[in-house]
Design an enzyme around this catalytic site. Structure first.
Site, mmCIF file in Angstrom:
data_model
loop_
_atom_site.group_PDB
_atom_site.id
_atom_site.type_symbol
_atom_site.label_atom_id
_atom_site.label_comp_id
_atom_site.label_asym_id
_atom_site.label_seq_id
_atom_site.Cartn_x
_atom_site.Cartn_y
_atom_site.Cartn_z
ATOM 1 N N LYS A 24 3.860 11.308 -11.020
ATOM 2 C CA LYS A 24 2.942 10.579 -11.901
ATOM 3 C C LYS A 24 3.570 9.223 -12.213
ATOM 4 O O LYS A 24 4.690 9.162 -12.724
ATOM 5 C CB LYS A 24 2.699 11.348 -13.212
ATOM 6 N N ARG A 56 -1.302 22.501 -13.378
ATOM 7 C CA ARG A 56 -0.364 21.450 -13.822
ATOM 8 C C ARG A 56 -0.633 21.042 -15.270
ATOM 9 O O ARG A 56 0.270 20.574 -15.962
ATOM 10 C CB ARG A 56 -0.436 20.227 -12.889
ATOM 11 N N LYS A 72 9.126 22.859 -12.974
ATOM 12 C CA LYS A 72 8.157 21.788 -12.752
ATOM 13 C C LYS A 72 7.857 21.642 -11.261
ATOM 14 O O LYS A 72 6.692 21.469 -10.866
ATOM 15 C CB LYS A 72 8.648 20.454 -13.334
ATOM 16 N N HIS A 123 0.472 14.111 -29.022
ATOM 17 C CA HIS A 123 -0.034 12.746 -28.802
ATOM 18 C C HIS A 123 -0.757 12.221 -30.030
ATOM 19 O O HIS A 123 -0.696 11.019 -30.331
ATOM 20 C CB HIS A 123 -1.004 12.723 -27.613
ATOM 21 N N ARG A 172 0.817 -1.231 0.000
ATOM 22 C CA ARG A 172 0.000 0.000 0.000
ATOM 23 C C ARG A 172 0.846 1.276 0.000
ATOM 24 O O ARG A 172 0.411 2.338 0.436
ATOM 25 C CB ARG A 172 -0.966 0.028 1.189
ATOM 26 N N GLU A 185 -3.106 17.918 -10.502
ATOM 27 C CA GLU A 185 -3.542 18.457 -11.804
ATOM 28 C C GLU A 185 -5.027 18.821 -11.826
ATOM 29 O O GLU A 185 -5.797 18.377 -12.676
ATOM 30 C CB GLU A 185 -3.215 17.467 -12.937
ATOM 31 N N HIS A 215 8.574 10.624 -28.158
ATOM 32 C CA HIS A 215 7.618 11.479 -27.450
ATOM 33 C C HIS A 215 8.058 12.950 -27.456
ATOM 34 O O HIS A 215 7.271 13.851 -27.754
ATOM 35 C CB HIS A 215 7.442 10.963 -26.012
ATOM 36 N N GLU A 251 11.455 19.011 -24.134
ATOM 37 C CA GLU A 251 10.734 19.245 -22.875
ATOM 38 C C GLU A 251 11.357 20.424 -22.117
ATOM 39 O O GLU A 251 10.673 21.116 -21.369
ATOM 40 C CB GLU A 251 10.752 17.982 -22.000
ATOM 41 N N ASN A 280 1.336 20.188 -20.126
ATOM 42 C CA ASN A 280 0.986 19.433 -21.333
ATOM 43 C C ASN A 280 1.051 20.298 -22.593
ATOM 44 O O ASN A 280 0.506 19.903 -23.632
ATOM 45 C CB ASN A 280 -0.418 18.844 -21.197
ATOM 46 N N HIS A 324 1.272 18.750 -26.007
ATOM 47 C CA HIS A 324 0.956 17.324 -25.889
ATOM 48 C C HIS A 324 -0.324 16.923 -26.613
ATOM 49 O O HIS A 324 -0.429 15.788 -27.083
ATOM 50 C CB HIS A 324 0.872 16.908 -24.421
#
Ligand code: GLY
Length: 373
Positions: free
Chosen positions: A146, A244, A230, A255, A124, A240, A269, A188, A248, A251
């Site tokens: 993330k 946040r 960041k 994507h 956990r 987010e 990416h 990035e 992106n 993105h």
């Protein structure tokens, strides 16, 4: 010890530090020691690092008498799956890794995301340390908690927020990366300037070549400024719920091209994000949000970095506007069926737009070179 930077991610009792500089991996034990409740940990490493960076880490731990075993994850995005996750969890349990022990993720985004997710669910929630070995992971995926594996219907759709206890970013490990990987990580870095720090963007216009050439001081400075940007956003909006999402930038467009090229080596990416930023700024200019000159500066910096700045630079260069829009509808930022884009008022000044109409988007994509059918 040269040019070491330290960045804090201020998250109260879950706050942690990012250590950036040369030789950090060889000194890893000293950085980790204050966090360990006993001299034992587990290393999860990308299999491609078995012969170079992993031995450096193991030697550092041996010297400090920290017991460790290591598990190798096959390189590549396909390792972010349930079978791999389950095997990794079983291995960690077999090593008798306890909740207060640390699991080290040594590798790029794949190992970081997989190991972070394993740490999030093992007993956990177990502690973990990120040692990112790609530029992209150093400035983005290793920071902010993330963690995820991929689902049949998309990337990173099964995961958890689980912050690491420490991030160690060694500039020396970047020297073994292929130039294309450096470029993808650099995209990035450009993102942080473009999304919220015009001075950093201007700095990159002057120093980007040095970063791409892995000049030690310039790269450490760029990584530290990116991590600081960041860290500040994550500290204000960990889950987010708002700001946040600005991370992106590029993105939503990017994507879509990744999805249509099959998430393979056709388009890395970071390359997709680079071209996505060009489109986000061009779209912002076309909608009258942003001076055309700022959009041109983004395109120029991306082109100068040998990253894709036009549709024809990607794969076969032929993309149907409707296919791109369909792929954008799967974006994680879609809310109540409405696509959301990160657009710009100018360099370093971005916002979330949820008023984009599909006809307008289609016309824009056609004007950028997408096919009508
Ligand atoms: N890579 C985007 C984020 O961490 O929020």
């Amino acid at each position: 010890m040269s040019d070491q930077h330290k960045v804090s991610v201020e998250l109260g009792d879950r706050a942690y530090e990012i250590i950036i500089g040369s030789g950090v991996l060889a000194r890893a034990a000293a950085h980790m020691a204050p966090l360990l409740t006993r001299p034992k940990l587990a290393i999860v490493a990308d299999a491609s690092l078995a012969d170079n960076h992993l031995p450096v880490l193991r030697a550092a731990l041996d010297d400090a008498a920290i017991a460790h075993d290591s598990y190798l994850v096959p390189s590549g995005e396909t390792s972010k799956n349930f079978t791999q996750l389950s095997e990794l969890c079983d291995w960690l349990l077999a090593q008798k890794i306890e909740r207060n022990d640390c699991i080290i993720a040594l590798g790029g985004g794949v190992v970081g995301d997989l190991t972070g997710f394993a740490a999030a669910i093992l007993r956990r929630g177990t502690r973990f340390i990120q040692i990112p070995t790609t530029l992209l992971a150093q400035v983005d995926s290793s920071i902010g908690g993330k963690t995820a594996i991929n689902a049949k219907s998309g990337k990173n759709l099964i995961g958890a927020f689980h912050q690491p206890d420490l991030v160690l970013a060694d500039m020396d490990v970047l020297k073994t990366l292929p130039p294309r990987e450096i470029g993808a990580g650099y995209a990035e870095i450009v993102k942080y300037g473009a999304l919220g720090d015009k001075d950093f963007f201007v700095w990159l216009e002057a120093n980007g070549d040095a970063v791409l050439a892995l000049d030690e001081a310039a790269t450490a400075e760029a990584v530290a400024r990116s991590c600081r940007a960041k860290a500040a956003i994550v500290a204000r909006d960990e889950r987010e719920t708002g700001e946040r999402a600005l991370l992106n930038l590029g993105h939503t467009f990017g994507h879509a091209f990744e999805a249509l090229t099959g998430y393979d080596n056709t388009l890395l990416h970071g390359e997709a994000v680079a071209y996505g930023m060009v489109l986000a700024f061009a779209f912002s200019a076309a909608r009258g949000h942003c001076p055309p000159d700022d959009a041109a500066r983004v395109k120029t910096l991306i082109a100068a970095s040998k990253l894709p700045d036009a549709m024809k630079a990607i794969g076969a260069g032929k993309f149907a506007a409707d296919d791109l829009i369909e792929a954008m509808r799967q974006d994680k930022k879609v809310q109540n069926g409405q696509m959301r884009f990160i657009l710009a008022h100018g360099l370093g000044d971005t916002f979330i737009a949820d008023d984009v109409d599909e006809h307008e988007l289609r016309d824009f994509l056609l004007a950028q070179g997408a096919q009508a059918a």
